[in-house]
Scaffold this motif. Structure first.
Motif, PDB file in Angstrom:
ATOM      1  N   VAL A   1       0.956  -1.281   0.028  1.00  0.00           N
ATOM      2  CA  VAL A   1       0.022  -0.063  -0.038  1.00  0.00           C
ATOM      3  C   VAL A   1       0.778   1.185   0.026  1.00  0.00           C
ATOM      4  O   VAL A   1       0.370   2.275   0.212  1.00  0.00           O
ATOM      5  CB  VAL A   1      -0.964  -0.058   1.427  1.00  0.00           C
ATOM      6  CG1 VAL A   1      -1.967  -0.969   1.180  1.00  0.00           C
ATOM      7  CG2 VAL A   1      -0.204  -0.119   2.478  1.00  0.00           C
ATOM      8  N   SER A   2       2.322   1.251  -0.226  1.00  0.00           N
ATOM      9  CA  SER A   2       3.154   2.142  -0.324  1.00  0.00           C
ATOM     10  C   SER A   2       3.545   2.593  -1.728  1.00  0.00           C
ATOM     11  O   SER A   2       3.963   3.865  -1.990  1.00  0.00           O
ATOM     12  CB  SER A   2       4.326   1.955   0.485  1.00  0.00           C
ATOM     13  OG  SER A   2       4.792   0.974  -0.096  1.00  0.00           O
ATOM     14  N   ASP A   3       3.068   1.884  -2.654  1.00  0.00           N
ATOM     15  CA  ASP A   3       3.433   2.099  -3.941  1.00  0.00           C
ATOM     16  C   ASP A   3       2.378   3.213  -4.629  1.00  0.00           C
ATOM     17  O   ASP A   3       1.380   3.399  -4.078  1.00  0.00           O
ATOM     18  CB  ASP A   3       3.403   0.822  -4.855  1.00  0.00           C
ATOM     19  CG  ASP A   3       4.485   0.008  -4.727  1.00  0.00           C
ATOM     20  OD1 ASP A   3       5.577   0.400  -4.364  1.00  0.00           O
ATOM     21  OD2 ASP A   3       4.163  -1.133  -4.854  1.00  0.00           O
ATOM     22  N   VAL A   4       2.942   4.022  -5.632  1.00  0.00           N
ATOM     23  CA  VAL A   4       2.029   4.831  -6.371  1.00  0.00           C
ATOM     24  C   VAL A   4       1.361   4.220  -7.107  1.00  0.00           C
ATOM     25  O   VAL A   4       0.030   4.579  -7.452  1.00  0.00           O
ATOM     26  CB  VAL A   4       2.800   6.121  -6.582  1.00  0.00           C
ATOM     27  CG1 VAL A   4       2.010   6.809  -7.691  1.00  0.00           C
ATOM     28  CG2 VAL A   4       3.318   6.977  -5.397  1.00  0.00           C
ATOM     29  N   LEU A   5       2.153   3.445  -8.151  1.00  0.00           N
ATOM     30  CA  LEU A   5       1.564   2.526  -9.476  1.00  0.00           C
ATOM     31  C   LEU A   5       2.681   1.425  -9.585  1.00  0.00           C
ATOM     32  O   LEU A   5       3.505   1.784 -10.046  1.00  0.00           O
ATOM     33  CB  LEU A   5       1.318   3.510 -10.674  1.00  0.00           C
ATOM     34  CG  LEU A   5       0.451   2.918 -11.633  1.00  0.00           C
ATOM     35  CD1 LEU A   5      -0.853   2.708 -11.510  1.00  0.00           C
ATOM     36  CD2 LEU A   5       0.973   3.405 -13.292  1.00  0.00           C
ATOM     37  N   CYS A   6       2.260   0.369  -8.967  1.00  0.00           N
ATOM     38  CA  CYS A   6       3.052  -0.604  -9.262  1.00  0.00           C
ATOM     39  C   CYS A   6       3.354  -1.088 -10.520  1.00  0.00           C
ATOM     40  O   CYS A   6       2.509  -1.711 -11.160  1.00  0.00           O
ATOM     41  CB  CYS A   6       2.643  -1.926  -8.137  1.00  0.00           C
ATOM     42  SG  CYS A   6       3.971  -3.078  -8.150  1.00  0.00           S
ATOM     43  N   THR A   7       4.488  -1.168 -11.163  1.00  0.00           N
ATOM     44  CA  THR A   7       4.897  -1.397 -12.404  1.00  0.00           C
ATOM     45  C   THR A   7       4.799  -3.159 -12.620  1.00  0.00           C
ATOM     46  O   THR A   7       4.252  -3.461 -13.532  1.00  0.00           O
ATOM     47  CB  THR A   7       6.462  -1.130 -12.655  1.00  0.00           C
ATOM     48  OG1 THR A   7       6.589   0.435 -12.604  1.00  0.00           O
ATOM     49  CG2 THR A   7       6.722  -1.546 -14.107  1.00  0.00           C
ATOM     50  N   ALA A   8       5.109  -3.683 -11.515  1.00  0.00           N
ATOM     51  CA  ALA A   8       4.854  -5.445 -11.398  1.00  0.00           C
ATOM     52  C   ALA A   8       3.558  -5.792 -11.577  1.00  0.00           C
ATOM     53  O   ALA A   8       3.235  -6.655 -12.481  1.00  0.00           O
ATOM     54  CB  ALA A   8       5.836  -5.716 -10.254  1.00  0.00           C
ATOM     55  N   THR A   9       2.514  -5.013 -11.265  1.00  0.00           N
ATOM     56  CA  THR A   9       1.344  -5.285 -11.349  1.00  0.00           C
ATOM     57  C   THR A   9       0.792  -5.083 -12.669  1.00  0.00           C
ATOM     58  O   THR A   9       0.215  -5.941 -13.388  1.00  0.00           O
ATOM     59  CB  THR A   9       0.361  -4.362 -10.230  1.00  0.00           C
ATOM     60  OG1 THR A   9       0.746  -4.764  -9.004  1.00  0.00           O
ATOM     61  CG2 THR A   9      -1.105  -4.892 -10.432  1.00  0.00           C
ATOM     62  N   ALA A  10       1.129  -4.100 -13.445  1.00  0.00           N
ATOM     63  CA  ALA A  10       0.796  -3.766 -14.676  1.00  0.00           C
ATOM     64  C   ALA A  10       1.320  -4.809 -15.938  1.00  0.00           C
ATOM     65  O   ALA A  10       0.941  -5.415 -16.543  1.00  0.00           O
ATOM     66  CB  ALA A  10       1.340  -2.460 -15.215  1.00  0.00           C
ATOM     67  N   GLU A  11       2.828  -5.339 -15.353  1.00  0.00           N
ATOM     68  CA  GLU A  11       3.378  -6.548 -16.379  1.00  0.00           C
ATOM     69  C   GLU A  11       2.746  -7.754 -16.108  1.00  0.00           C
ATOM     70  O   GLU A  11       2.600  -8.370 -16.942  1.00  0.00           O
ATOM     71  CB  GLU A  11       4.850  -6.303 -15.615  1.00  0.00           C
ATOM     72  CG  GLU A  11       5.630  -5.221 -16.322  1.00  0.00           C
ATOM     73  CD  GLU A  11       6.962  -4.998 -15.249  1.00  0.00           C
ATOM     74  OE1 GLU A  11       7.723  -4.137 -15.605  1.00  0.00           O
ATOM     75  OE2 GLU A  11       7.159  -5.795 -14.555  1.00  0.00           O
ATOM     76  N   ALA A  12       2.217  -7.925 -14.906  1.00  0.00           N
ATOM     77  CA  ALA A  12       1.710  -9.339 -14.668  1.00  0.00           C
ATOM     78  C   ALA A  12       0.320  -9.517 -15.284  1.00  0.00           C
ATOM     79  O   ALA A  12      -0.065 -10.325 -15.979  1.00  0.00           O
ATOM     80  CB  ALA A  12       1.413  -9.698 -13.187  1.00  0.00           C
ATOM     81  N   LEU A  13      -0.529  -8.218 -15.184  1.00  0.00           N
ATOM     82  CA  LEU A  13      -1.746  -8.291 -16.196  1.00  0.00           C
ATOM     83  C   LEU A  13      -1.353  -8.372 -17.448  1.00  0.00           C
ATOM     84  O   LEU A  13      -2.186  -9.024 -18.306  1.00  0.00           O
ATOM     85  CB  LEU A  13      -2.504  -6.887 -15.666  1.00  0.00           C
ATOM     86  CG  LEU A  13      -3.089  -6.907 -14.550  1.00  0.00           C
ATOM     87  CD1 LEU A  13      -3.809  -5.247 -14.218  1.00  0.00           C
ATOM     88  CD2 LEU A  13      -4.122  -7.814 -14.010  1.00  0.00           C
ATOM     89  N   ALA A  14      -0.421  -7.598 -18.016  1.00  0.00           N
ATOM     90  CA  ALA A  14      -0.158  -7.683 -19.444  1.00  0.00           C
ATOM     91  C   ALA A  14       0.349  -9.025 -19.789  1.00  0.00           C
ATOM     92  O   ALA A  14       0.079  -9.368 -20.914  1.00  0.00           O
ATOM     93  CB  ALA A  14       1.259  -6.886 -19.834  1.00  0.00           C
TER      94      ALA A  14
END
Length: 808
Positions: free
Chosen positions: A643-656
């Motif tokens: 909950v400290s991230d602003v926009l997690c890049t790893a989350t976007a990569e996993a969805l991609a």
């Protein structure tokens, strides 16, 4: 003798070489020869004197022996007579008899003791030894004065090749005069000089001498320059300077806000200004009518008239001013060519962090559109800091070597050759903050010719200790992109609440002072002035390709996901490891079927692993890997409780890649909620339910629209729109051209908001200039200016030249 010349100089005269040649062929060699021991020089001098004495004695003996041989010849020739040749022999004997007295006189002169004494007095060593070095011998070995006709002396450089005499010059062959005598012809340069002098003696008219200059190109250019200078002088005289009433009127108009606070109404100020300008207005009107010119002042508005009057005077003097008290708004005009976009970030590859990767992709895709030129400005770390920051102790010897690494990494992932410039600014790694802090004035590494648009990735981070030119003063448009939720990180530290309070206001100050527009990737960040929430980040194209490949495998009936759940991130507590361990420890029994693989490296790796082992959690820790690594393709569920991230890049990569993502119901994940494979939770019990759901089901394939939303092409479009960059780039250049030669109004007084921003920037500049205040707020010692190592690596001026210290 007064001066002593070393033996090498004496002996070299017999062989035709100079002392400079013997000593080494250069002045430095000659001076090194002089530095021999005095004992050695003295012995050498004694040997030379003995040799001179021996030569004098041998000359004396030679004269004596020649005299004896002559006497014997005469005595033997006296009784000798031959009748056949009597006449000839008699003549020869008479000649010898006449020569005999002169030879006797010569013998007496050179065989006398006075001759030997005089020679020894001249060449011999004084009774009281005194050694003196004649340095002129070295000068004469290098530079020779040659006397030519007329008594003039010419200095000739020998280049260290020895003594050059006048006879060493190459002369022409001998010639014959009318009388038959052989003479030397003049030396070629002297002959040419004489010829030129004879030509000047011939009387010529001025037209013949200067006729060739009349139509020359140089003279024409000189005439045109003088005409232009004269024209400029006349133009400046056409506009009279401001008089005292006009200056007072301008002063009263500038003081309207202050007078208003004192109770002086605005209409009274206008009447004062009008009365002061009325007399001058009539004079200018009469001047324009009598001269047949168009009136300089038009309209009845006295303020506009005064503005145009001031602007015309400024234009006539060549001075241009478009600023207020706190700011310098006089920026260069936008050219017809492509505008320059400078992207400044706080990290660089091979440090795999969001502020290193995302600005790099932004630079590549902005440059791909070919609408503007792009420069990426990244920090350069010294070798000691590189070992602390970059993985596997990877280091670079030069910025060029690191630039090659960055470009190779980027082109391997985007699939096209990026056409943008990479520059470096000096930075230092702060162990306490675990981040890179700029040193010196970062804005100076972008030239003024390229200072059109600036994109500050993490503007608060870049400007915490920025002691240099204000970004909005140098650039026409400045956009800040907020990446990190610093307040959340600081609250976890000791005295975090107090520190977070101070940092919050500092962030507000620097964002307001240095940015025209601020983009926040999500609402999880601090609400900054001039800000708007918009996700302007995309996903590496390689992850979208992996997602398409896995979707095609599933469509053909193959098993795409053979593994369970995993978590990937830098191993520090603030990256979600604390939340992950707490959730798994609280619901250990419910999640007994979950075997979670954790990939990451970081400063808190030992503590995180110890805490998991102590709680006996089913976690398998492994070294950090690239998210696109083949070993991670088979995982089906990505768990990210941070909950400290602003926009997690790893989350976007996993969805991609088409995976399930289990994440918290948090503002940082707002952008991902619209994707069907994103499962958000609000409570710990909801977390358990979402994890079980993801393990039991299969993720849905992404639609073309969803893939495009995750791409960098879509992110670049959103950035151009929300940052107002599209408006700036599409500025009508023709309107700028048409207004180029017109008289524009002077900005006499900025609005209140600009004045406050300028004041805040000035206060911040003064604050960051004090080393004591910098250290009190946690700055790296000596970070106000770059170090000597930085100046050597980046080919910069030495620190003492860039920031001199004056003292008595």
């Amino acid at each position: 003798m007064n001066n002593f010349i070393p033996q090498a100089a004496t002996s070299s005269s017999t062989t035709g070489t100079s002392p400079a040649t013997i000593a080494g062929g250069s002045p430095s060699s000659a001076f090194s020869f002089i530095s021999k021991g005095w004992r050695e020089v003295k012995d050498s001098a004694d040997a030379d004197l003995r040799l001179m004495k021996d030569r004098a004695n041998s000359f004396k003996n030679l004269a004596s022996s020649f005299d004896r041989e002559l006497e014997n010849f005469i005595n033997s020739a006296s009784p000798f007579s031959v009748p056949a040749i009597k006449s000839n022999s008699t003549v020869e004997i008479d000649f010898v008899k006449k020569l005999q007295p002169k030879l006797s006189e010569f013998r007496r002169a050179y065989s006398s003791p006075d001759f030997s004494r005089k020679v020894l007095e001249k060449w011999g060593r004084p009774t009281r030894p005194s050694i003196r070095i004649d340095l002129s011998a070295i000068k004469n070995a290098i530079v020779e004065e040659v006397e030519i006709e007329g008594g003039e002396k010419v200095r000739i450089d020998n280049g260290g090749r020895g003594r050059v005499r006048f006879r060493d010059f190459k002369w022409d062959r001998k010639g014959e005069t009318e009388q038959g005598y052989e003479t030397f012809k003049d030396w070629e340069p002297i002959r040419v000089l004489k010829t030129k002098l004879k030509d000047l003696e011939v009387k010529k008219s001025p037209e013949e001498i200067f006729g060739a200059w009349k139509n020359s190109e140089l003279l024409e250019k000189l005439k045109s320059s003088l005409k232009a200078f004269q024209q400029d002088s006349q133009d400046t005289k056409d506009v009279p300077p401001l008089d005292v009433p006009e200056l007072l009127a301008h002063f009263f108009r500038q003081s309207e806000p202050f007078l208003d606070q004192l109770g002086v109404r605005k209409d009274i100020c206008n009447k004062i200004v009008e009365s002061l300008c009325s007399k001058r207005r009539n004079q200018l009107l009469m001047h324009s009518i009598s001269g047949g010119e168009s009136a300089v002042i038009e309209g009845d508005n006295i303020n506009d008239e005064l503005d145009l009057r001031i602007a015309s005077v400024l234009q006539s003097t060549g001075h241009h001013y478009d600023g207020g008290f706190w700011s310098d708004l006089a920026k260069h005009n936008l050219s017809d060519k492509k505008q320059h976009v400078a992207i400044v970030t706080t990290a660089s590859l091979p440090w795999m962090t969001g502020t290193a990767v995302n600005p790099l992709f932004r630079a590549a895709y902005l440059a791909k559109s070919a609408k503007q030129k792009v420069t990426l400005l990244v920090p350069w770390l010294c070798k000691s800091d590189q070992e602390l920051v970059y993985p596997n102790k990877l280091t670079f010897n030069s910025p060029q070597e690191q630039e090659l690494y960055i470009r190779n990494w980027l082109e391997e992932r985007v699939g096209f050759k990026s056409d943008f410039k990479i520059s470096f600014y000096p930075g230092k790694f702060s162990k306490s903050r675990r981040s890179i802090i700029p040193t010196g004035d970062t804005s100076q590494f972008i030239s003024s010719k390229e200072a059109d648009i600036a994109i500050l990735e993490e503007p608060e981070h870049l400007n915490w200790y920025h002691h240099g030119k204000r970004w909005t003063d140098k650039f026409n448009h400045v956009v800040g992109v907020v990446h990190t939720n610093y307040l959340e990180y600081i609250k976890r530290e000791k005295n975090g609440a107090m520190q977070a309070f101070l940092v919050k206001h500092i962030n507000n100050l620097v964002a307001r002072a240095h940015c025209h527009k601020v983009l926040r990737l999500s609402a999880a960040t601090q609400d900054l002035p001039k800000s708007i929430v918009c996700n302007v980040h995309g996903v590496n194209p390689k992850f979208l390709e992996i997602g398409e490949k896995l979707a095609s495998e599933r469509a053909s009936g193959e098993q795409a996901f053979s593994k369970g759940a995993y978590f990937l991130g830098k191993m520090v507590w603030a990256k979600g490891y604390r939340e992950l361990i707490d959730l798994l420890a609280k619901h250990k029994n419910e999640l007994d079927i979950l075997k979670l693989d954790v990939f990451g490296n970081g400063e808190d790796a030992h503590e995180v692993q110890s805490a998991a082992k102590k709680l006996n959690l089913n976690l398998n820790f492994q070294k950090g890997r690239d998210h696109a690594d083949d070993s991670l393709h088979g995982y089906k569920v990505f768990i990210n409780p941070s909950v400290s991230d602003v926009l997690c890049t790893a989350t976007a990569e996993a969805l991609a890649m088409g995976k399930f993502v289990v994440c918290a119901d948090h503002p940082s994940n707002e952008f991902f909620r619209s994707f069907p494979n994103c499962l958000t939770y609000k409570t710990s019990e909801d977390f358990v339910a979402k994890v079980k759901e993801a393990l039991e089901k299969e993720p849905e394939p992404l639609t073309p629209e969803q893939r495009y939303r995750l791409s960098w092409e879509a992110a670049t479009e959103r950035f151009m729109e929300y940052s107002d960059l599209e408006k700036v780039l599409n500025t009508d250049q023709s309107s700028l051209k048409s207004n180029k030669n017109t008289v524009t109004k002077s900005v006499s007084l900025p609005n209140l908001s600009d004045m406050v921003d300028g004041g805040l920037a000035f206060i911040h500049y003064c604050f960051t200039g004090s080393e004591l205040l910098r250290l009190a707020t946690g700055a790296i010692p000596g970070s106000r200016n770059y170090s000597k190592e930085h100046s050597k690596d980046l080919n910069l001026l030495p620190p003492q030249v860039e920031d001199p210290i004056y003292g008595w």
